[in-house]
Structures are given as structure tokens and as C-alpha cells.
Design a protein around this motif. Structure first.
Motif, PDB file in Angstrom:
ATOM      1  N   VAL A  96       0.849  -1.186   0.000  1.00  0.00           N
ATOM      2  CA  VAL A  96       0.000   0.000   0.000  1.00  0.00           C
ATOM      3  C   VAL A  96       0.888   1.240   0.000  1.00  0.00           C
ATOM      4  N   THR A  97       0.653   2.143  -0.939  1.00  0.00           N
ATOM      5  CA  THR A  97       1.338   3.431  -0.942  1.00  0.00           C
ATOM      6  C   THR A  97       0.323   4.518  -0.632  1.00  0.00           C
ATOM      7  N   MET A  98       0.579   5.238   0.444  1.00  0.00           N
ATOM      8  CA  MET A  98      -0.278   6.350   0.847  1.00  0.00           C
ATOM      9  C   MET A  98       0.349   7.648   0.360  1.00  0.00           C
ATOM     10  N   ILE A  99      -0.435   8.477  -0.299  1.00  0.00           N
ATOM     11  CA  ILE A  99       0.054   9.754  -0.817  1.00  0.00           C
ATOM     12  C   ILE A  99      -0.523  10.874   0.042  1.00  0.00           C
ATOM     13  N   ALA A 100       0.369  11.645   0.637  1.00  0.00           N
ATOM     14  CA  ALA A 100      -0.037  12.712   1.550  1.00  0.00           C
ATOM     15  C   ALA A 100      -0.130  14.044   0.814  1.00  0.00           C
ATOM     16  N   PRO A 101      -0.966  14.972   1.296  1.00  0.00           N
ATOM     17  CA  PRO A 101      -1.083  16.284   0.647  1.00  0.00           C
ATOM     18  C   PRO A 101       0.029  17.244   1.037  1.00  0.00           C
ATOM     19  N   PHE A 102       0.697  16.975   2.165  1.00  0.00           N
ATOM     20  CA  PHE A 102       1.788  17.824   2.628  1.00  0.00           C
ATOM     21  C   PHE A 102       2.679  16.975   3.522  1.00  0.00           C
ATOM     22  N   GLY A 103       3.769  17.555   4.035  1.00  0.00           N
ATOM     23  CA  GLY A 103       4.724  16.800   4.828  1.00  0.00           C
ATOM     24  C   GLY A 103       4.133  16.260   6.113  1.00  0.00           C
ATOM     25  N   ILE A 104       4.806  15.259   6.655  1.00  0.00           N
ATOM     26  CA  ILE A 104       4.294  14.598   7.853  1.00  0.00           C
ATOM     27  C   ILE A 104       4.324  15.526   9.062  1.00  0.00           C
ATOM     28  N   ARG A 105       5.159  16.550   9.013  1.00  0.00           N
ATOM     29  CA  ARG A 105       5.165  17.564  10.052  1.00  0.00           C
ATOM     30  C   ARG A 105       4.770  18.897   9.418  1.00  0.00           C
ATOM     31  N   PRO A 106       4.139  19.801  10.115  1.00  0.00           N
ATOM     32  CA  PRO A 106       3.646  19.721  11.479  1.00  0.00           C
ATOM     33  C   PRO A 106       2.156  19.430  11.548  1.00  0.00           C
ATOM     34  N   LYS A 107       1.534  19.051  10.422  1.00  0.00           N
ATOM     35  CA  LYS A 107       0.082  18.958  10.368  1.00  0.00           C
ATOM     36  C   LYS A 107      -0.449  17.782  11.196  1.00  0.00           C
ATOM     37  N   GLY A 108      -1.376  18.078  12.111  1.00  0.00           N
ATOM     38  CA  GLY A 108      -1.931  17.042  12.961  1.00  0.00           C
ATOM     39  C   GLY A 108      -2.794  16.040  12.227  1.00  0.00           C
ATOM     40  N   THR A 109      -3.368  16.465  11.082  1.00  0.00           N
ATOM     41  CA  THR A 109      -4.245  15.565  10.335  1.00  0.00           C
ATOM     42  C   THR A 109      -3.532  14.262   9.997  1.00  0.00           C
ATOM     43  N   LEU A 110      -2.313  14.357   9.481  1.00  0.00           N
ATOM     44  CA  LEU A 110      -1.601  13.167   9.061  1.00  0.00           C
ATOM     45  C   LEU A 110      -1.143  12.348  10.259  1.00  0.00           C
ATOM     46  N   LEU A 111      -0.746  13.015  11.332  1.00  0.00           N
ATOM     47  CA  LEU A 111      -0.325  12.298  12.527  1.00  0.00           C
ATOM     48  C   LEU A 111      -1.511  11.623  13.208  1.00  0.00           C
ATOM     49  N   ALA A 112      -2.691  12.201  13.070  1.00  0.00           N
ATOM     50  CA  ALA A 112      -3.870  11.656  13.742  1.00  0.00           C
ATOM     51  C   ALA A 112      -4.597  10.610  12.910  1.00  0.00           C
ATOM     52  N   ARG A 113      -4.363  10.561  11.598  1.00  0.00           N
ATOM     53  CA  ARG A 113      -5.150   9.661  10.751  1.00  0.00           C
ATOM     54  C   ARG A 113      -4.275   8.777   9.854  1.00  0.00           C
ATOM     55  N   MET A 114      -3.499   9.375   8.980  1.00  0.00           N
ATOM     56  CA  MET A 114      -2.775   8.587   7.991  1.00  0.00           C
ATOM     57  C   MET A 114      -1.702   7.709   8.624  1.00  0.00           C
ATOM     58  N   ILE A 122       2.598  -4.042   3.688  1.00  0.00           N
ATOM     59  CA  ILE A 122       3.789  -3.201   3.520  1.00  0.00           C
ATOM     60  C   ILE A 122       3.303  -1.817   3.100  1.00  0.00           C
ATOM     61  N   VAL A 123       3.481  -0.845   3.972  1.00  0.00           N
ATOM     62  CA  VAL A 123       2.917   0.489   3.752  1.00  0.00           C
ATOM     63  C   VAL A 123       4.046   1.507   3.626  1.00  0.00           C
ATOM     64  N   THR A 124       3.961   2.332   2.595  1.00  0.00           N
ATOM     65  CA  THR A 124       4.889   3.440   2.399  1.00  0.00           C
ATOM     66  C   THR A 124       4.084   4.728   2.265  1.00  0.00           C
ATOM     67  N   ILE A 125       4.524   5.758   2.953  1.00  0.00           N
ATOM     68  CA  ILE A 125       3.904   7.079   2.828  1.00  0.00           C
ATOM     69  C   ILE A 125       4.813   7.954   1.972  1.00  0.00           C
ATOM     70  N   VAL A 126       4.249   8.565   0.947  1.00  0.00           N
ATOM     71  CA  VAL A 126       4.991   9.487   0.085  1.00  0.00           C
ATOM     72  C   VAL A 126       4.367  10.866   0.253  1.00  0.00           C
ATOM     73  N   ALA A 127       5.203  11.853   0.602  1.00  0.00           N
ATOM     74  CA  ALA A 127       4.681  13.186   0.929  1.00  0.00           C
ATOM     75  C   ALA A 127       5.546  14.267   0.296  1.00  0.00           C
TER      76      ALA A 127
END
Length: 383
Positions: A3-21, A34-39
Motif C-alpha cells: 500500500v502506498t499512501m500519498i499525503a497532501p503535505f509533509g508529515i510535520r507539522p500537520k496534525g491531520t496526518l499524525l492523527a489519521r494517515m 507493507i505500507v509506504t507514505i509518500v509526501a
């Protein structure tokens, strides 16, 4: 499954990604995926070009562009797509149908795609709240309506978003309700104050300040010994408006303003409260949201008084908190005063809150994402 997860912005500092993705990715990895996050390194350009494990999940930040403007936008879009392809996923999970990630997946071909919606972005949503330039607002509004229709499956954080996605013409069987999960944080031992303490942990823009100020004034008049821990920061200085109103009305001494806090500091702060307040306005953006902070309050085992808006009912009903009508300052104050005066009621709500948080652990929600992935893969084969 890869699974590749594509984020809308960097993993920091936005709480949305830390709280959900990220916690969803961790739960899926624990289940053997096997999960990879691309941001893209939006908001945190220093992370550009890095690949490191965060919480056990590989997080890749694409390179920071050496240019600006439209060329940078093209750079981010192409870089996201190149990295996503490089991970050779069985399914791609796009978090937020907007921005560079939303443009990158347009070139996916037959790659199975799941789109995650955790906010309302267009008219009545973040487009109205944030000062995006007009072209960006038009792009985000179009992406929000177009990408769910293109996706093989859609995950949504609220029943409001579920209904909106259906109204876009997406068949109900392609839409999967995936609420926000409770964080895995060991709450410190309760450290009750010598005086009754309530906590308001908020981003402020979601509040009706007049309602909150009126309710707090009623509470202060009835229980002048009450302390309010105020945690958070607004988008447009709303917290300063509240502090100014409290000073004008003569009850500023009630407030212990903590400002914005690092996530790691929040559990200790919440441990010092007797009651948590979660009042919000009845708006489209609030109905659509996943209310991650409300889930944090549940995980902290706090008795909660919340406005009956959106996902609050899903998280708190039937007995994990008190729901009051939005905009009703008297009801908000009365419910809070009732809990401050009734230790047995607070104890019951604490136990119910912890039980609700246990049901909302990400390991219990990850199977919903798996269902969406399996459905997306099957639909991709059929197309």
C-alpha cells in the motif's frame, strides 16, 4: 498487500496526518501489509529528499524544488508520481482529494486507487476559511468532486462526507465509513487540581465564541473557584478574541492559557482536568470533520460535554459523554456545572469514554481500510 499512501503535505507539522494517515499505516503494517507514505515537503522543506521510518512506517519526502511558482507545482506533482510508482503498490491510498497528490494520481492508469476524505474543502469548507488564491480554490473544489468519482473506492471520516460523496454520483458500495481512531498514548495518572478544572482543547475557528464566552461566564458566576485550561491556537487569532472578552467581562483570572502544545505534551495536560468541553458551531465543515481532538479526549478518559454536531454523536452516543444543542450556551454551562458537582457521574463517563476509545483503536478500524483496498483491486480488474 503493498500500500502506498500519498499525503497532501509533509508529515510535520500537520496534525491531520499524525492523527489519521500515520496511525492507520502503522495498524495496517502490524496486520502484515507493507505500507509506504509518500509526501511533498510542504511546510517542512528541510525534510525534502529524505526517507526514514516514522513510527515503524517508511515515510518518503520528495525532493524540495529549487524553483518556485507553477514550475514548483509541476515538480511536486511529478515527484510524487515517480516515487509512488517506484514503490510498486498493489493499491494507492490518496489522503485528501486535493493538491499535488490529487494531480499525481490522474496519471495512475489502471492502478487501483482509494481516495480518503477527512474534511470538506470546497464551498462552505476550508476554501472559505483559509486565504488560498482563487485558482487554488477552484482547483481544490474541482478535485474534491472529481477524484472520488475516478477512484475505485472512497474512505470517509464522517457520515456527512459519506452523504456528500453519494450525491456526487459515487455508488454507496464504493464508499467506506472510516472514522478517526483513538491514539495509542499512555495517559499519565490523573493529577486532579485542588480546584475544579475544565479544559477546552480546540483550534478556535470551529467555535461560536459568543456561545463559549456566555457559557464560561455562567460557569464562573456559579462556581467562581473553577479553572479553565485553554489549549490550542486559532487560524485568525480567535484565541486572543476570547481572552480579550474574558478580560472585559472580569473573569480572565479563571483562564490558564497554554497556547499551542506539542502532541506529546497533551496527555499530561488533559490528566489535570475534571471535565472537557467540545463546543462547535453547526456548519458544513464541522459536520464533515472527523474531530480527532474529541477522540483524544475519549482516550484520556475525560468526561466530555460536546455540541451535538457531526461525528460527535458517533463517538459519544449513547453514554460516553453529554451532548448539548449547538449554540445553546445555557445548556453547555448547565451540563458542565452538573458534572463538576457530581463525581459519580464523572466516574461513569470516564469509564464509558475509555471503552469508546478502545472500540476506536486503529487496530479495530484497519479492517475497514482493508475492505476498501480489496474492493478497489477487484473493481480495477473489472474495468
Amino acid at each position: 498487500m503493498r500500500v502506498t499512501m500519498i499525503a497532501p503535505f509533509g508529515i510535520r507539522p500537520k496534525g491531520t496526518l499524525l492523527a489519521r494517515m500515520l496511525p492507520l499505516a502503522q495498524a495496517l503494517q502490524q496486520r502484515g501489509h507493507i505500507v509506504t507514505i509518500v509526501a511533498p515537503p510542504i511546510h517542512n522543506p528541510a525534510d525534502g529528499g529524505t526517507a526514514r521510518y516514522t513510527g515503524g512506517v517508511m515515510v518518503v519526502h520528495t525532493a524540495t524544488p529549487p524553483i518556485g511558482g507553477l514550475a514548483a507545482a509541476i515538480w511536486h506533482t511529478v515527484a510524487l508520481w515517480q516515487w509512488a510508482r517506484r514503490t510498486q503498490p498493489d493499491v494507492m491510498h490518496l489522503f485528501k482529494p486535493k493538491g499535488f497528490g490529487g494531480l499525481a494520481v490522474l496519471a495512475r492508469g489502471r492502478m487501483p486507487l482509494v481516495v480518503d476524505c477527512d474534511d470538506w474543502e470546497g464551498l462552505g469548507g476550508w476554501n472559505d476559511l483559509l486565504p488560498y488564491p482563487p485558482p487554488a480554490k477552484a482547483l481544490f473544489a474541482w478535485q474534491e468532486r472529481d477524484l472520488p468519482r475516478r477512484a475505485n473506492a472512497v474512505t470517509v471520516v464522517s457520515h456527512t462526507l459519506e452523504t456528500l460523496i453519494w450525491a456526487m454520483g459515487v455508488p454507496p458500495e464504493r464508499v467506506f465509513y472510516l472514522p478517526n481512531g483513538a491514539p495509542h498514548v499512555e495517559a499519565p495518572s490523573r493529577s486532579p487540581s485542588s480546584q475544579p478544572t475544565i479544559v477546552l482543547y480546540t483550534r478556535f475557528w470551529e467555535l461560536d465564541l459568543a456561545e463559549v464566552v456566555t457559557a464560561l461566564a455562567i460557569i464562573q458566576r456559579s462556581r467562581p473557584d473553577t479553572r479553565l485550561m485553554l489549549v490550542g491556537k486559532g487560524e485568525r487569532g480567535e484565541e486572543q478574541q476570547l481572552l480579550a472578552l474574558a478580560a472585559d467581562q472580569g473573569w480572565a483570572d479563571m483562564i490558564d492559557y497554554r497556547g499551542w502544545q506539542e502532541p506529546a505534551a497533551i496527555p499530561a495536560i488533559l490528566a489535570g482536568a475534571d471535565v472537557a468541553l467540545a463546543p462547535i458551531r453547526d456548519t458544513l465543515i464541522n459536520r464533515a470533520r472527523g474531530m480527532a481532538k474529541l477522540v483524544e479526549l475519549l482516550a484520556a478518559g475525560l468526561p466530555i460535554v460536546a455540541s451535538d454536531v457531526g461525528t460527535a454523536r458517533d463517538y459519544l452516543a449513547p453514554d460516553a459523554g453529554l451532548l448539548v444543542p449547538p449554540g445553546d450556551a445555557s445548556a453547555l454551562a448547565a451540563a458542565t456545572l452538573h458534572l463538576l458537582a457530581d463525581e459519580a457521574a464523572r466516574t461513569r463517563l470516564r469509564m464509558a469514554a475509555l471503552a469508546a476509545a478502545q472500540r476506536l483503536r486503529w487496530e479495530n478500524l484497519a479492517p475497514i481500510a482493508e475492505q476498501a483496498y480489496r474492493y478497489a483491486v477487484a473493481q480495477s480488474v473489472l474495468r
